[in-house]
Design an enzyme around this catalytic site. Structure first.
Site, PDB file in Angstrom:
ATOM      1  N   GLU A  89      11.067  -5.980  -4.077  1.00  0.00           N
ATOM      2  CA  GLU A  89      10.100  -6.852  -3.386  1.00  0.00           C
ATOM      3  C   GLU A  89      10.830  -8.129  -2.991  1.00  0.00           C
ATOM      4  O   GLU A  89      11.985  -8.344  -3.387  1.00  0.00           O
ATOM      5  CB  GLU A  89       8.890  -7.151  -4.287  1.00  0.00           C
ATOM      6  CG  GLU A  89       7.714  -6.194  -4.083  1.00  0.00           C
ATOM      7  CD  GLU A  89       7.055  -6.295  -2.700  1.00  0.00           C
ATOM      8  OE1 GLU A  89       7.172  -7.356  -2.051  1.00  0.00           O
ATOM      9  OE2 GLU A  89       6.449  -5.307  -2.251  1.00  0.00           O
TER      10      GLU A  89
ATOM     11  N   ARG B 115       0.844  -1.215   0.000  1.00  0.00           N
ATOM     12  CA  ARG B 115       0.000   0.000   0.000  1.00  0.00           C
ATOM     13  C   ARG B 115       0.870   1.252   0.000  1.00  0.00           C
ATOM     14  O   ARG B 115       0.669   2.165  -0.794  1.00  0.00           O
ATOM     15  CB  ARG B 115      -0.922  -0.001   1.238  1.00  0.00           C
ATOM     16  CG  ARG B 115      -2.142  -0.890   1.114  1.00  0.00           C
ATOM     17  CD  ARG B 115      -2.942  -0.926   2.416  1.00  0.00           C
ATOM     18  NE  ARG B 115      -2.252  -1.702   3.429  1.00  0.00           N
ATOM     19  CZ  ARG B 115      -2.340  -3.037   3.551  1.00  0.00           C
ATOM     20  NH1 ARG B 115      -3.126  -3.713   2.750  1.00  0.00           N
ATOM     21  NH2 ARG B 115      -1.668  -3.695   4.484  1.00  0.00           N
TER      22      ARG B 115
ATOM     23  N   LYS C   9      -4.020  -4.001   9.010  1.00  0.00           N
ATOM     24  CA  LYS C   9      -2.859  -3.636   9.850  1.00  0.00           C
ATOM     25  C   LYS C   9      -2.525  -4.756  10.836  1.00  0.00           C
ATOM     26  O   LYS C   9      -3.427  -5.305  11.475  1.00  0.00           O
ATOM     27  CB  LYS C   9      -3.144  -2.319  10.600  1.00  0.00           C
ATOM     28  CG  LYS C   9      -1.948  -1.823  11.379  1.00  0.00           C
ATOM     29  CD  LYS C   9      -2.050  -0.350  11.716  1.00  0.00           C
ATOM     30  CE  LYS C   9      -0.869   0.124  12.542  1.00  0.00           C
ATOM     31  NZ  LYS C   9       0.400   0.046  11.799  1.00  0.00           N
TER      32      LYS C   9
ATOM     33  N   HIS D  52      -7.388   1.867  12.633  1.00  0.00           N
ATOM     34  CA  HIS D  52      -6.784   1.630  11.322  1.00  0.00           C
ATOM     35  C   HIS D  52      -7.572   0.566  10.561  1.00  0.00           C
ATOM     36  O   HIS D  52      -8.352  -0.181  11.140  1.00  0.00           O
ATOM     37  CB  HIS D  52      -5.336   1.138  11.461  1.00  0.00           C
ATOM     38  CG  HIS D  52      -4.361   2.232  11.788  1.00  0.00           C
ATOM     39  ND1 HIS D  52      -4.121   2.633  13.080  1.00  0.00           N
ATOM     40  CD2 HIS D  52      -3.578   3.017  11.003  1.00  0.00           C
ATOM     41  CE1 HIS D  52      -3.222   3.616  13.073  1.00  0.00           C
ATOM     42  NE2 HIS D  52      -2.886   3.864  11.818  1.00  0.00           N
TER      43      HIS D  52
HETATM   44  N1  NDP Z   1       5.516   5.780   9.425  1.00  0.00           N
HETATM   45  C1  NDP Z   1       4.464   6.050   8.652  1.00  0.00           C
HETATM   46  O1  NDP Z   1       4.149   7.226   8.352  1.00  0.00           O
HETATM   47  C2  NDP Z   1       3.653   4.927   8.119  1.00  0.00           C
HETATM   48  C3  NDP Z   1       4.009   3.645   8.427  1.00  0.00           C
HETATM   49  N2  NDP Z   1       3.358   2.589   7.873  1.00  0.00           N
HETATM   50  C4  NDP Z   1       3.910   1.274   8.176  1.00  0.00           C
HETATM   51  O2  NDP Z   1       4.528   0.773   6.990  1.00  0.00           O
HETATM   52  C5  NDP Z   1       4.481  -0.653   6.991  1.00  0.00           C
HETATM   53  C6  NDP Z   1       3.867  -1.146   5.677  1.00  0.00           C
HETATM   54  O3  NDP Z   1       2.518  -0.733   5.590  1.00  0.00           O
HETATM   55  P1  NDP Z   1       1.641  -1.082   4.301  1.00  0.00           P
HETATM   56  O4  NDP Z   1       2.245  -0.470   3.083  1.00  0.00           O
HETATM   57  O5  NDP Z   1       0.246  -0.749   4.661  1.00  0.00           O
HETATM   58  O6  NDP Z   1       1.814  -2.674   4.250  1.00  0.00           O
HETATM   59  P2  NDP Z   1       1.749  -3.668   2.999  1.00  0.00           P
HETATM   60  O7  NDP Z   1       1.642  -5.035   3.558  1.00  0.00           O
HETATM   61  O8  NDP Z   1       0.705  -3.189   2.040  1.00  0.00           O
HETATM   62  O9  NDP Z   1       3.176  -3.471   2.284  1.00  0.00           O
HETATM   63  C7  NDP Z   1       4.389  -4.006   2.748  1.00  0.00           C
HETATM   64  C8  NDP Z   1       5.151  -4.485   1.547  1.00  0.00           C
HETATM   65  O10 NDP Z   1       6.462  -4.865   1.943  1.00  0.00           O
HETATM   66  C9  NDP Z   1       6.745  -6.116   1.342  1.00  0.00           C
HETATM   67  N3  NDP Z   1       7.788  -6.848   2.049  1.00  0.00           N
HETATM   68  C10 NDP Z   1       7.696  -7.488   3.226  1.00  0.00           C
HETATM   69  N4  NDP Z   1       8.856  -8.096   3.513  1.00  0.00           N
HETATM   70  C11 NDP Z   1       9.687  -7.839   2.488  1.00  0.00           C
HETATM   71  C12 NDP Z   1      11.048  -8.191   2.185  1.00  0.00           C
HETATM   72  N5  NDP Z   1      11.774  -8.943   3.028  1.00  0.00           N
HETATM   73  N6  NDP Z   1      11.591  -7.762   1.030  1.00  0.00           N
HETATM   74  C13 NDP Z   1      10.875  -6.989   0.189  1.00  0.00           C
HETATM   75  N7  NDP Z   1       9.601  -6.629   0.402  1.00  0.00           N
HETATM   76  C14 NDP Z   1       9.025  -7.038   1.538  1.00  0.00           C
HETATM   77  C15 NDP Z   1       5.405  -6.844   1.361  1.00  0.00           C
HETATM   78  O11 NDP Z   1       5.417  -7.966   0.510  1.00  0.00           O
HETATM   79  P3  NDP Z   1       4.478  -9.243   0.900  1.00  0.00           P
HETATM   80  O12 NDP Z   1       3.066  -8.771   0.701  1.00  0.00           O
HETATM   81  O13 NDP Z   1       4.924 -10.269  -0.071  1.00  0.00           O
HETATM   82  O14 NDP Z   1       4.783  -9.578   2.326  1.00  0.00           O
HETATM   83  C16 NDP Z   1       4.491  -5.706   0.894  1.00  0.00           C
HETATM   84  O15 NDP Z   1       4.489  -5.571  -0.503  1.00  0.00           O
HETATM   85  C17 NDP Z   1       3.705  -1.043   8.249  1.00  0.00           C
HETATM   86  O16 NDP Z   1       4.620  -1.307   9.284  1.00  0.00           O
HETATM   87  C18 NDP Z   1       2.923   0.230   8.579  1.00  0.00           C
HETATM   88  O17 NDP Z   1       2.538   0.321   9.918  1.00  0.00           O
HETATM   89  C19 NDP Z   1       2.317   2.752   7.029  1.00  0.00           C
HETATM   90  C20 NDP Z   1       1.890   4.000   6.701  1.00  0.00           C
HETATM   91  C21 NDP Z   1       2.523   5.207   7.220  1.00  0.00           C
HETATM   92  O1  LIG Z   2      -0.293   0.631   9.002  1.00  0.00           O
HETATM   93  C1  LIG Z   2      -0.732   1.744   8.638  1.00  0.00           C
HETATM   94  O2  LIG Z   2      -1.542   1.862   7.710  1.00  0.00           O
HETATM   95  C2  LIG Z   2      -0.222   2.942   9.312  1.00  0.00           C
HETATM   96  N1  LIG Z   2       0.767   2.786  10.144  1.00  0.00           N
HETATM   97  C3  LIG Z   2       1.414   3.805  10.887  1.00  0.00           C
HETATM   98  C4  LIG Z   2       1.222   3.553  12.361  1.00  0.00           C
HETATM   99  O3  LIG Z   2       1.387   2.404  12.810  1.00  0.00           O
HETATM  100  O4  LIG Z   2       0.921   4.499  13.094  1.00  0.00           O
HETATM  101  C5  LIG Z   2       1.074   5.194  10.423  1.00  0.00           C
HETATM  102  C6  LIG Z   2      -0.302   5.391   9.906  1.00  0.00           C
HETATM  103  O5  LIG Z   2      -1.171   5.611  10.972  1.00  0.00           O
HETATM  104  C7  LIG Z   2      -0.767   4.280   8.989  1.00  0.00           C
END
Ligand code: NDP
Ligand SMILES: O=C(O)C1=N[C@H](C(=O)O)C[C@H](O)C1
Length: 271
Positions: free
Chosen positions: A36, A14, A162, A158
């Site tokens: 990936e 995402r 998540k 969320h």
């Molecule tokens: N700090 C911030 O502002 C924010 C933080 N987040 C955090 O970001 C993280 C990801 O969120 P989100 O995008 O929703 O999650 P998703 O699951 O949609 O995306 C994570 C991606 O990372 C891939 N991935 C996992 N392990 C590996 C690896 N070893 N090598 C390469 N790719 C890998 C996954 O692949 P696969 O599906 O195959 O596992 C997937 O495509 C979460 O921890 C979330 O809480 C999210 C939004 C904002």
């Molecule tokens: O997993 C998410 O989607 C998000 N993760 C972050 C968190 O754990 O706070 C940031 C955001 O709220 C979205």
């Protein structure tokens, strides 16, 4: 100066797709790679096509180190285990590492801190301007309102996909409140309540977690007193706010000395 070459890891996720879109519309940054995992069904696909911006000639790969070596920075919103691995590669390649991944253990954090001895890392549980400003306000409010008079509770909601709780943002806000109160979050937080809990211990910081639907991220810090309540809230409507913050962090960290930085440093909100 030439554009900063950025790699998105977890490119099909995402946040990965959102980052690819935001890089395409940001001056001074260019997508240089998209990673990936080895068994991903997305390997070989065009990253721009996957993100919905049209083909950009960057194929999704799992060959991490050579891709990092050709870049200036890495944007990482994946999983704790993946992020620890990417931190080691980024340190080896001496490229900026922006970490948005949440749910890291103390052991993970220690490894990330060690990697920051070799390269600049910016890490935050929330990369948006709004949440980081909210953290500053929460710290001020917690400092101004005595623990004997006001209880602090943090509520987050969320989307149903998540996997970690409380959210990184809730913990960031909890840390800000604890800092305002001059206490440590680890030994003052109440993360779960169930059954006969007894009355609320004074001075604790409580967390409550909701999951469902497609909610991008809602957070409220409630300061509850006798006869009145203050509620400080943030509602994320679009993941683009996190992606814009992450790209800004990478541009800010480019050329800086090695170390572990936060979004407060990037946004000039640290004291
Ligand atoms: N700090 C911030 O502002 C924010 C933080 N987040 C955090 O970001 C993280 C990801 O969120 P989100 O995008 O929703 O999650 P998703 O699951 O949609 O995306 C994570 C991606 O990372 C891939 N991935 C996992 N392990 C590996 C690896 N070893 N090598 C390469 N790719 C890998 C996954 O692949 P696969 O599906 O195959 O596992 C997937 O495509 C979460 O921890 C979330 O809480 C999210 C939004 C904002
Ligand atoms: O997993 C998410 O989607 C998000 N993760 C972050 C968190 O754990 O706070 C940031 C955001 O709220 C979205």
């Amino acid at each position: 100066m030439s554009d900063m070459k950025l790699v998105v890891v977890g490119a099909a996720g995402r946040m990965g797709r959102t980052l690819i879109r935001i890089i395409a519309e940001t001056q001074g940054a260019v997508l240089a790679g998209a990673i990936e995992r080895e068994d991903s069904p997305h390997l070989g696909k065009d990253a721009g096509e996957l993100a919905g911006t049209g083909p950009n000639g960057i194929a999704i790969s799992s060959d991490t180190l050579p891709v990092f070596a050709r870049a200036d920075g890495v944007l990482d919103f994946t999983s704790p285990a993946a992020t620890v691995g990417f931190a080691a590669y980024a340190a080896q390649a001496h490229v900026v590492h922006v970490i948005g991944t949440t749910g890291c253990s103390a052991e993970d954090e220690a490894k990330i801190k060690a990697a920051a001895r070799h390269t600049p890392i910016v890490k935050s549980g929330n990369m948006s301007l709004g949440v980081n400003l909210l953290g500053v306000l929460v710290r001020q409010a917690a400092k101004a309102l005595d623990a004997a008079d006001f209880d602090i509770e943090i509520l987050e909601m969320h989307h149903k996909h998540k996997v970690d709780a409380p959210s990184g943002t809730a913990l960031l806000l909890g840390a800000a409140a604890a800092e305002g109160r001059g206490i440590g979050l680890a030994n003052s937080s109440v993360r779960v309540r169930d059954g006969h809990t007894g009355p609320r211990p004074e001075g604790t910081i409580g967390f409550a977690t909701l999951r469902g639907g497609s909610v991008v991220g809602d957070h409220s810090v409630i300061l509850a007193g006798a006869g009145e309540r203050i509620v400080l809230s943030h509602h994320a409507e679009d993941r683009a706010i996190f992606a814009r913050g992450a790209v800004k962090a990478a541009l800010w960290a480019h050329g800086r000395k090695s170390g572990l930085y936060s979004m407060l440093d990037v946004l000039g909100l640290s004291e």
